[in-house]
Design a protein around this motif. Structure first.
Motif, PDB file in Angstrom:
ATOM      1  N   LYS A 131      -3.432   4.684  -3.624  1.00  0.00           N
ATOM      2  CA  LYS A 131      -3.607   4.451  -5.198  1.00  0.00           C
ATOM      3  C   LYS A 131      -2.871   6.092  -5.527  1.00  0.00           C
ATOM      4  CE  LYS A 131      -7.167   1.401  -5.919  1.00  0.00           C
ATOM      5  NZ  LYS A 131      -8.465   1.135  -6.668  1.00  0.00           N
ATOM      6  N   GLU A 132      -2.218   6.722  -4.599  1.00  0.00           N
ATOM      7  CA  GLU A 132      -1.815   8.020  -5.094  1.00  0.00           C
ATOM      8  C   GLU A 132      -0.475   8.046  -5.078  1.00  0.00           C
ATOM      9  OE1 GLU A 132      -1.959  12.805  -3.068  1.00  0.00           O
ATOM     10  OE2 GLU A 132      -3.178  11.091  -2.136  1.00  0.00           O
ATOM     11  N   ILE A 133       0.314   8.617  -6.128  1.00  0.00           N
ATOM     12  CA  ILE A 133       1.861   8.627  -6.536  1.00  0.00           C
ATOM     13  C   ILE A 133       2.028  10.127  -6.283  1.00  0.00           C
ATOM     14  CG2 ILE A 133       3.707   8.173  -7.871  1.00  0.00           C
ATOM     15  CD1 ILE A 133       1.971   5.824  -8.756  1.00  0.00           C
ATOM     16  N   LYS A 134       3.107  10.700  -5.571  1.00  0.00           N
ATOM     17  CA  LYS A 134       3.776  11.743  -5.581  1.00  0.00           C
ATOM     18  C   LYS A 134       5.096  11.765  -5.657  1.00  0.00           C
ATOM     19  CE  LYS A 134       0.715  13.404  -1.860  1.00  0.00           C
ATOM     20  NZ  LYS A 134       0.426  13.643  -0.498  1.00  0.00           N
ATOM     21  N   THR A 135       5.489  12.697  -6.480  1.00  0.00           N
ATOM     22  CA  THR A 135       6.986  12.874  -6.707  1.00  0.00           C
ATOM     23  C   THR A 135       7.693  14.198  -6.363  1.00  0.00           C
ATOM     24  OG1 THR A 135       6.648  11.530  -8.855  1.00  0.00           O
ATOM     25  CG2 THR A 135       8.603  12.749  -8.688  1.00  0.00           C
ATOM     26  N   TYR A 136       8.761  14.033  -6.010  1.00  0.00           N
ATOM     27  CA  TYR A 136       9.487  14.985  -5.288  1.00  0.00           C
ATOM     28  C   TYR A 136      11.094  15.008  -5.807  1.00  0.00           C
ATOM     29  CZ  TYR A 136       5.983  14.632  -1.647  1.00  0.00           C
ATOM     30  OH  TYR A 136       4.719  14.569  -1.082  1.00  0.00           O
ATOM     31  N   LYS A 137      11.197  16.215  -6.602  1.00  0.00           N
ATOM     32  CA  LYS A 137      12.323  16.335  -7.303  1.00  0.00           C
ATOM     33  C   LYS A 137      13.507  17.322  -6.446  1.00  0.00           C
ATOM     34  CE  LYS A 137      10.821  15.046 -11.708  1.00  0.00           C
ATOM     35  NZ  LYS A 137      10.676  15.335 -12.873  1.00  0.00           N
ATOM     36  N   SER A 138      14.526  17.075  -6.450  1.00  0.00           N
ATOM     37  CA  SER A 138      15.650  17.839  -5.828  1.00  0.00           C
ATOM     38  C   SER A 138      15.931  19.055  -6.443  1.00  0.00           C
ATOM     39  CB  SER A 138      17.010  17.031  -5.510  1.00  0.00           C
ATOM     40  OG  SER A 138      17.784  17.997  -4.917  1.00  0.00           O
ATOM     41  N   SER A 139      16.121  20.282  -6.159  1.00  0.00           N
ATOM     42  CA  SER A 139      16.606  21.291  -7.088  1.00  0.00           C
ATOM     43  C   SER A 139      18.187  21.398  -7.016  1.00  0.00           C
ATOM     44  CB  SER A 139      15.673  22.679  -6.586  1.00  0.00           C
ATOM     45  OG  SER A 139      16.315  23.120  -5.089  1.00  0.00           O
ATOM     46  N   GLY A 140      18.866  20.549  -6.109  1.00  0.00           N
ATOM     47  CA  GLY A 140      20.170  20.742  -6.038  1.00  0.00           C
ATOM     48  C   GLY A 140      20.566  21.795  -4.977  1.00  0.00           C
ATOM     49  N   GLU A 141      19.798  22.576  -4.490  1.00  0.00           N
ATOM     50  CA  GLU A 141      20.134  23.668  -3.397  1.00  0.00           C
ATOM     51  C   GLU A 141      20.197  23.161  -2.056  1.00  0.00           C
ATOM     52  OE1 GLU A 141      17.808  26.981  -3.931  1.00  0.00           O
ATOM     53  OE2 GLU A 141      18.046  27.202  -6.052  1.00  0.00           O
ATOM     54  N   ILE A 142      20.926  23.721  -1.169  1.00  0.00           N
ATOM     55  CA  ILE A 142      20.959  23.303   0.308  1.00  0.00           C
ATOM     56  C   ILE A 142      19.920  24.157   0.868  1.00  0.00           C
ATOM     57  CG2 ILE A 142      22.326  23.667   2.250  1.00  0.00           C
ATOM     58  CD1 ILE A 142      25.008  23.368   0.499  1.00  0.00           C
ATOM     59  N   GLY A 143      19.191  23.157   1.635  1.00  0.00           N
ATOM     60  CA  GLY A 143      18.148  23.614   2.233  1.00  0.00           C
ATOM     61  C   GLY A 143      18.418  24.704   3.331  1.00  0.00           C
ATOM     62  N   SER A 144      17.369  25.512   3.572  1.00  0.00           N
ATOM     63  CA  SER A 144      17.641  26.578   4.936  1.00  0.00           C
ATOM     64  C   SER A 144      16.262  26.871   5.508  1.00  0.00           C
ATOM     65  CB  SER A 144      18.277  27.817   4.297  1.00  0.00           C
ATOM     66  OG  SER A 144      17.581  28.513   3.310  1.00  0.00           O
ATOM     67  N   ASN A 199      20.321  15.590  -8.722  1.00  0.00           N
ATOM     68  CA  ASN A 199      19.350  15.220  -9.432  1.00  0.00           C
ATOM     69  C   ASN A 199      18.350  14.153  -8.741  1.00  0.00           C
ATOM     70  OD1 ASN A 199      21.020  13.280 -10.038  1.00  0.00           O
ATOM     71  ND2 ASN A 199      20.403  12.999 -12.218  1.00  0.00           N
ATOM     72  N   MET A 200      18.598  14.149  -7.230  1.00  0.00           N
ATOM     73  CA  MET A 200      17.962  13.027  -6.556  1.00  0.00           C
ATOM     74  C   MET A 200      16.260  13.369  -6.813  1.00  0.00           C
ATOM     75  SD  MET A 200      18.537  12.243  -2.472  1.00  0.00           S
ATOM     76  CE  MET A 200      17.284  13.574  -1.782  1.00  0.00           C
ATOM     77  N   GLU A 201      15.713  12.213  -6.697  1.00  0.00           N
ATOM     78  CA  GLU A 201      14.066  12.160  -6.764  1.00  0.00           C
ATOM     79  C   GLU A 201      13.795  11.264  -5.660  1.00  0.00           C
ATOM     80  OE1 GLU A 201      11.057  11.314 -10.476  1.00  0.00           O
ATOM     81  OE2 GLU A 201      13.014  11.366 -10.907  1.00  0.00           O
ATOM     82  N   VAL A 202      12.485  11.346  -5.208  1.00  0.00           N
ATOM     83  CA  VAL A 202      11.810  10.656  -4.223  1.00  0.00           C
ATOM     84  C   VAL A 202      10.389  10.470  -4.680  1.00  0.00           C
ATOM     85  CG1 VAL A 202      11.287  10.402  -1.782  1.00  0.00           C
ATOM     86  CG2 VAL A 202      13.107  11.735  -2.339  1.00  0.00           C
ATOM     87  N   ILE A 203       9.973   9.349  -4.808  1.00  0.00           N
ATOM     88  CA  ILE A 203       8.643   8.821  -5.428  1.00  0.00           C
ATOM     89  C   ILE A 203       8.000   8.137  -4.147  1.00  0.00           C
ATOM     90  CG2 ILE A 203       7.457   7.555  -6.989  1.00  0.00           C
ATOM     91  CD1 ILE A 203       9.989   7.601  -8.675  1.00  0.00           C
ATOM     92  N   VAL A 204       6.796   8.449  -3.793  1.00  0.00           N
ATOM     93  CA  VAL A 204       6.126   7.937  -2.531  1.00  0.00           C
ATOM     94  C   VAL A 204       4.657   7.533  -3.281  1.00  0.00           C
ATOM     95  CG1 VAL A 204       5.154   8.650  -0.371  1.00  0.00           C
ATOM     96  CG2 VAL A 204       7.468   9.821  -1.036  1.00  0.00           C
ATOM     97  N   LYS A 205       4.418   6.179  -2.871  1.00  0.00           N
ATOM     98  CA  LYS A 205       3.046   5.865  -3.136  1.00  0.00           C
ATOM     99  C   LYS A 205       2.408   5.582  -1.898  1.00  0.00           C
ATOM    100  CE  LYS A 205       0.856   1.682  -5.230  1.00  0.00           C
ATOM    101  NZ  LYS A 205       0.699   0.532  -4.586  1.00  0.00           N
ATOM    102  N   GLU A 206       1.156   6.206  -1.622  1.00  0.00           N
ATOM    103  CA  GLU A 206       0.246   5.870  -0.519  1.00  0.00           C
ATOM    104  C   GLU A 206      -1.038   5.542  -0.953  1.00  0.00           C
ATOM    105  OE1 GLU A 206       0.574   9.729   1.525  1.00  0.00           O
ATOM    106  OE2 GLU A 206       2.299   9.219   2.375  1.00  0.00           O
ATOM    107  N   ASP A 215       0.786  -1.063   0.020  1.00  0.00           N
ATOM    108  CA  ASP A 215      -0.020   0.128  -0.013  1.00  0.00           C
ATOM    109  C   ASP A 215       0.808   1.327   0.081  1.00  0.00           C
ATOM    110  OD1 ASP A 215      -2.314  -1.553   0.027  1.00  0.00           O
ATOM    111  OD2 ASP A 215      -2.643  -1.334   2.487  1.00  0.00           O
ATOM    112  N   ASN A 216       1.891   1.159   0.782  1.00  0.00           N
ATOM    113  CA  ASN A 216       2.900   2.565   0.935  1.00  0.00           C
ATOM    114  C   ASN A 216       4.158   2.117   0.457  1.00  0.00           C
ATOM    115  OD1 ASN A 216       0.554   3.993   2.049  1.00  0.00           O
ATOM    116  ND2 ASN A 216       1.152   3.398   4.107  1.00  0.00           N
ATOM    117  N   VAL A 217       4.742   2.684  -0.423  1.00  0.00           N
ATOM    118  CA  VAL A 217       6.175   2.285  -1.003  1.00  0.00           C
ATOM    119  C   VAL A 217       6.766   3.860  -1.338  1.00  0.00           C
ATOM    120  CG1 VAL A 217       7.365   1.577  -2.663  1.00  0.00           C
ATOM    121  CG2 VAL A 217       5.357   0.298  -2.058  1.00  0.00           C
ATOM    122  N   THR A 218       8.204   3.789  -0.650  1.00  0.00           N
ATOM    123  CA  THR A 218       9.062   5.158  -0.981  1.00  0.00           C
ATOM    124  C   THR A 218      10.036   4.547  -1.838  1.00  0.00           C
ATOM    125  OG1 THR A 218       8.066   5.978   1.113  1.00  0.00           O
ATOM    126  CG2 THR A 218      10.166   6.965   0.103  1.00  0.00           C
TER     127      THR A 218
END
Length: 118
Positions: free
Chosen positions: A66-79, A57-64, A45-48
Motif C-alpha cells: 500500500k506504500e507508493i514512492k516517487t523518485y524524480k530525476s534531477s537531470g544530472e549524470i550520476g557519480s 524529467n524521468m520519474e519512477v513510481i514504485v508501489k510496494e 502488490d508490487n508495481v514499478t
C-alpha cells in the motif's frame, strides 16, 4: 384512456428499454472481466512505473503493497566512488556474459580453463 389500452407490442419505447437493459448487462460483465484479469496492474502488490524514460524529467513510481514512492530525476549524470567489479561481453546471439575480476575470480576462471570449459 386509449393510451393505457394500447398493446405493448405496438409501443416502441418498450423495445428501447429492453435494449438498454441488455447493454447494461454486457457492460457490467465486461467490467467484471477487466477487474479479474490477472494482468491488471491495479491488483498487483508490487508495481514499478517509469515515466519519460531516458529524458531529463524521468520519474519512477514504485508501489510496494500500500506504500507508493516517487523518485524524480534531477537531470544530472550520476557519480560516486567505487571500483571495477568485472567485465561484461556481448555475445553474437545478443546475450551478455559477466566475468568478475579479483583474485578469487581469476583463480576460478583459470581452473575452469584448465578443465576445458569457460
Amino acid at each position: 384512456m386509449r393510451l393505457l389500452d394500447e398493446d405493448e407490442e405496438l409501443n416502441p419505447i418498450i423495445s428501447a428499454v429492453n435494449l438498454v437493459d441488455v447493454f447494461l448487462v454486457i457492460i457490467a460483465a465486461l467490467l467484471i472481466a477487466i477487474a479479474q484479469n490477472p494482468l491488471n496492474t491495479f491488483n498487483a502488490d508490487n508495481v514499478t512505473v517509469v515515466k519519460n524514460a531516458g529524458k531529463p524529467n524521468m520519474e519512477v513510481i514504485v508501489k510496494e503493497g500500500k506504500e507508493i514512492k516517487t523518485y524524480k530525476s534531477s537531470g544530472e549524470i550520476g557519480s560516486g566512488e567505487g571500483m571495477r567489479a568485472g567485465v561484461a561481453y556481448k555475445m553474437a546471439d545478443g546475450s551478455f556474459v559477466y566475468v568478475p575480476e579479483g583474485d578469487k575470480a581469476n583463480n576460478a576462471s583459470k581452473s575452469e580453463n584448465n578443465k576445458g570449459t569457460l
